[in-house]
Design a protein around this motif. Structure first.
Motif, PDB file in Angstrom:
ATOM      1  N   ASP A 166       0.819  -1.212   0.000  1.00  0.00           N
ATOM      2  CA  ASP A 166       0.000   0.000   0.000  1.00  0.00           C
ATOM      3  C   ASP A 166       0.855   1.264   0.000  1.00  0.00           C
ATOM      4  O   ASP A 166       0.334   2.370   0.176  1.00  0.00           O
ATOM      5  N   GLU A 167       2.182   1.109  -0.173  1.00  0.00           N
ATOM      6  CA  GLU A 167       3.134   2.224  -0.173  1.00  0.00           C
ATOM      7  C   GLU A 167       3.132   2.960   1.164  1.00  0.00           C
ATOM      8  O   GLU A 167       3.128   4.196   1.220  1.00  0.00           O
ATOM      9  N   VAL A 168       3.126   2.210   2.248  1.00  0.00           N
ATOM     10  CA  VAL A 168       3.109   2.757   3.599  1.00  0.00           C
ATOM     11  C   VAL A 168       4.220   2.089   4.399  1.00  0.00           C
ATOM     12  O   VAL A 168       4.372   0.864   4.338  1.00  0.00           O
ATOM     13  N   PRO A 169       5.009   2.839   5.158  1.00  0.00           N
ATOM     14  CA  PRO A 169       4.963   4.296   5.314  1.00  0.00           C
ATOM     15  C   PRO A 169       5.762   5.041   4.251  1.00  0.00           C
ATOM     16  O   PRO A 169       5.778   6.262   4.231  1.00  0.00           O
ATOM     17  N   LEU A 170       6.445   4.287   3.373  1.00  0.00           N
ATOM     18  CA  LEU A 170       7.286   4.888   2.346  1.00  0.00           C
ATOM     19  C   LEU A 170       6.826   4.413   0.971  1.00  0.00           C
ATOM     20  O   LEU A 170       6.034   3.475   0.841  1.00  0.00           O
ATOM     21  N   HIS A 171       7.361   5.064  -0.067  1.00  0.00           N
ATOM     22  CA  HIS A 171       7.032   4.670  -1.434  1.00  0.00           C
ATOM     23  C   HIS A 171       7.954   3.508  -1.824  1.00  0.00           C
ATOM     24  O   HIS A 171       9.003   3.710  -2.430  1.00  0.00           O
ATOM     25  N   PHE A 172       7.540   2.281  -1.482  1.00  0.00           N
ATOM     26  CA  PHE A 172       8.361   1.105  -1.748  1.00  0.00           C
ATOM     27  C   PHE A 172       8.345   0.701  -3.217  1.00  0.00           C
ATOM     28  O   PHE A 172       9.256   0.017  -3.678  1.00  0.00           O
ATOM     29  N   GLY A 173       7.333   1.089  -3.951  1.00  0.00           N
ATOM     30  CA  GLY A 173       7.318   0.883  -5.400  1.00  0.00           C
ATOM     31  C   GLY A 173       7.464  -0.561  -5.845  1.00  0.00           C
ATOM     32  O   GLY A 173       7.987  -0.803  -6.940  1.00  0.00           O
ATOM     33  N   GLN A 174       6.994  -1.510  -5.032  1.00  0.00           N
ATOM     34  CA  GLN A 174       7.124  -2.932  -5.357  1.00  0.00           C
ATOM     35  C   GLN A 174       8.571  -3.293  -5.691  1.00  0.00           C
ATOM     36  O   GLN A 174       8.838  -4.185  -6.505  1.00  0.00           O
ATOM     37  N   ALA A 175       9.517  -2.613  -5.033  1.00  0.00           N
ATOM     38  CA  ALA A 175      10.935  -2.841  -5.310  1.00  0.00           C
ATOM     39  C   ALA A 175      11.577  -3.785  -4.306  1.00  0.00           C
ATOM     40  O   ALA A 175      12.797  -3.914  -4.270  1.00  0.00           O
ATOM     41  N   MET A 176      10.775  -4.453  -3.493  1.00  0.00           N
ATOM     42  CA  MET A 176      11.338  -5.352  -2.489  1.00  0.00           C
ATOM     43  C   MET A 176      11.402  -6.783  -3.019  1.00  0.00           C
ATOM     44  O   MET A 176      10.597  -7.179  -3.868  1.00  0.00           O
ATOM     45  N   THR A 177      12.360  -7.525  -2.523  1.00  0.00           N
ATOM     46  CA  THR A 177      12.453  -8.942  -2.868  1.00  0.00           C
ATOM     47  C   THR A 177      11.499  -9.747  -1.992  1.00  0.00           C
ATOM     48  O   THR A 177      10.909  -9.234  -1.043  1.00  0.00           O
ATOM     49  N   GLY A 178      11.401 -11.040  -2.290  1.00  0.00           N
ATOM     50  CA  GLY A 178      10.536 -11.907  -1.503  1.00  0.00           C
ATOM     51  C   GLY A 178      11.011 -12.107  -0.081  1.00  0.00           C
ATOM     52  O   GLY A 178      10.271 -12.643   0.759  1.00  0.00           O
ATOM     53  N   ALA A 179      12.232 -11.639   0.231  1.00  0.00           N
ATOM     54  CA  ALA A 179      12.762 -11.806   1.582  1.00  0.00           C
ATOM     55  C   ALA A 179      11.902 -11.109   2.629  1.00  0.00           C
ATOM     56  O   ALA A 179      11.878 -11.527   3.790  1.00  0.00           O
ATOM     57  N   VAL A 180      11.184 -10.049   2.231  1.00  0.00           N
ATOM     58  CA  VAL A 180      10.387  -9.313   3.215  1.00  0.00           C
ATOM     59  C   VAL A 180       9.188 -10.121   3.709  1.00  0.00           C
ATOM     60  O   VAL A 180       8.535  -9.724   4.674  1.00  0.00           O
ATOM     61  N   ARG A 181       8.903 -11.246   3.062  1.00  0.00           N
ATOM     62  CA  ARG A 181       7.812 -12.099   3.531  1.00  0.00           C
ATOM     63  C   ARG A 181       8.189 -12.856   4.806  1.00  0.00           C
ATOM     64  O   ARG A 181       7.308 -13.325   5.526  1.00  0.00           O
TER      65      ARG A 181
END
Length: 541
Positions: free
Chosen positions: A62-77
């Motif tokens: 949902d771009e909260v709290p920052l504009h992550f821009g779907q730029a994260m890898t699957g590691a954040v799961r």
């Protein structure tokens, strides 16, 4: 003597007690927040420190709290791995725990409430927090907000592709989570804050192919520009991005030389990359402070809209202090975290003294912001003119509600309403909204720009800049669009976990300003008149 009873639909006597209390609640576990919490705990105060990191992937989406821009890898799961990464990235958290601070990671502060003209019934200052799907209130004798910063969004065709990410989010993903997907990026913006973040990202192993700046020359510190160029980054001053392209994520960007107005001034070229980093402006996060009623002003030297604070970092609400990036941003502060730590310690000492404790010795004063290296009002407006106004096609500025730049400037109603076309020739902001500078809140209500799940984090500053351009006024004359709690998107299930006074539930229709249309007339006491007169008495009175 006639007994006088309070109006049962008023808030009198219905305050829900907080689930817990503390001498001090610190919001944010960055350098300033940690320094404040440790200082206060060592002075004997009971301190609760909350920080929303590690942020869940659903919230990141949902771009909260920052504009992550779907730029994260699957590691954040992997929640446990992310918690370990957060702890490893901030060794001061362990020092805070050893000092006696009650540290709560993965806990979002969604509301801050203080006694005031509209909240005189509160039992005191309250902080609304949520963690693990449950929300509750913490009673605090004092609050220090160290909410940090975020990045100004910047629209161009294709900026909704995965891989277009804010600078603060990119550094957070790379440094704090080790989970940034893009490995070769194009960087937009050259303030000292942007350059320092670019070097930080480069140190994390990310290649910065090119730095794009719409001004004729980079605006940040020359030594930072030189350091970036020495590492192989191409410096493209007097340029703007015209579009980002890719099938399912960014694969390339097209850049073009621009003139002083932001229009094309030369041939375009394509740069291969898998990410675009938005570093046009670092924005102090004032949402909690603004929603609480703290006085906010536009200070060019401190990065735009910031809380008005005194020498002890105290806001206009005596029980609330603001420290770190949310209290103001300037080049020296971006390069030296000790300035933020000094603000945190200064606020903590003031809190300890105000509560009758023995504060530690005063630290040496730190340098203030001085003159800004660039006027943020003119700089942000120039970027929006170059990227949005002169885009090859009408840009979607508010991604959540799909509102374009033209629809904002012409104050068009949402498309899903299928409103009839307005044949008026004059669709200027002045003719549509009246005298005075355009009001972002008015435009938000009429167009829905800023009303989506990200709560305006990607479009708020862009909308203000567009209104400044359309209204022919400086950006600093455009008032800050208001914030309201909850300042984090919460599900109804989470909000429903908050306790409620039984008498409050009994008169819920009055709390929401509704008429008592749900009660049949035969249940209405005879002393109350039933009708459609909005000014008449209500059945729940």
């Amino acid at each position: 003597m006639t007994e006088v009873r309070p109006d049962p639909k008023s808030v009198a006597g219905k305050a829900v007690p907080p689930a817990e209390t503390a001498d001090l609640v610190v919001i944010g576990a960055g350098p300033a927040g940690l320094a404040a919490a440790i200082e206060a705990a060592r002075a004997g105060l009971g301190v609760i420190l909350v920080d929303e990191h590690p942020v869940g992937i659903e919230v990141m989406g949902d771009e909260v709290p920052l504009h992550f821009g779907q730029a994260m890898t699957g590691a954040v799961r992997n929640r446990n791995a992310m918690m370990e990464a957060v702890l490893a990235a901030a060794p001061e958290i362990e020092a805070a725990v050893e000092a006696g601070v009650d540290v709560r990671l993965g806990t979002a502060a969604w509301g801050l409430y203080a006694n005031g003209p509209g909240l005189a019934w509160l039992p005191g200052t309250l902080v609304g927090v949520a963690a693990d799907g449950v929300a509750h209130l913490i009673g605090a004798r004092r609050v220090i907000v160290a909410a940090g910063r975020r990045d100004m969004g910047l629209a161009f065709p294709g900026w909704d592709l995965p891989g277009v990410v804010g600078a603060t989010a990119a550094v957070t993903l790379a440094r704090r989570y080790q989970a940034l997907a893009p490995r070769r990026v194009v960087w937009l913006g050259s303030t000292s804050e942007a350059l320092a973040a670019a070097l930080d990202l480069k140190a994390a192993g990310v290649e910065i192919a090119a730095l794009v700046e719409c001004a004729a020359a980079p605006v940040g510190a020359p030594d930072l520009v030189a350091a970036l160029a020495a590492g192989g980054t191409e410096i493209l001053a007097g340029h703007a991005v015209r579009r980002a392209e890719g099938a399912d994520r960014v694969a390339s960007v097209t850049v073009v030389p621009v003139d002083a107005a932001g229009a094309d001034a030369g041939p375009a070229r394509s740069i291969a990359c898998d990410g675009v980093v938005l570093a046009v402006a670092a924005v102090p996060v004032v949402d909690l402070l603004d929603a609480a009623g703290c006085r906010i002003g536009f200070d060019p030297a401190r990065g735009g809209h910031v809380p008005v604070v005194d020498g002890d970092q105290r806001t206009s609400i005596a029980d609330i202090h603001a420290v770190g990036d949310c209290a103001g941003l300037w080049p020296a502060k971006a390069r030296d975290p000790e300035i933020a730590r000094a603000e945190g310690r200064r606020a903590a000492r003031a809190v300890v003294a105000s509560l009758g404790g023995a504060a530690g010795p005063e630290a040496a004063p730190t340098d203030g912001p001085g003159q800004p290296e660039v006027d943020p009002s003119a700089y942000r407006t120039a970027w929006v003119a170059a990227s949005v106004v002169h885009a090859a096609r009408d840009c979607t500025v508010c991604q959540c509600e799909e509102v374009t730049a033209r629809e904002i400037l012409e104050v068009r109603p949402p498309r899903y309403l299928d409103a009839a076309h307005d044949a008026r020739n004059d669709r200027s902001l002045a003719s549509l909204l009246g005298e005075g500078p355009p009001d972002p809140d008015q435009v938000k209500r009429l167009t829905r720009a800023g009303m989506g799940p990200c709560q305006g984090r990607r479009c708020r500053e862009q909308v203000a800049a567009l209104l400044a351009i359309g209204g022919a006024v400086p950006l600093d004359r455009i008032r800050l669009a208001s914030h309201r709690a909850p300042v984090r998107p919460l599900s109804l299930a989470v909000l429903g976990s908050l306790p409620e006074h039984p008498d409050q539930a009994a008169h819920w229709d009055s709390w929401f300003g509704m008429k008592g249309q749900w009660r049949p007339f035969w249940e209405v006491p005879p002393q109350f008149r039933v009708g459609d007169d909005a000014d008449g008495p209500q059945v729940s009175e």
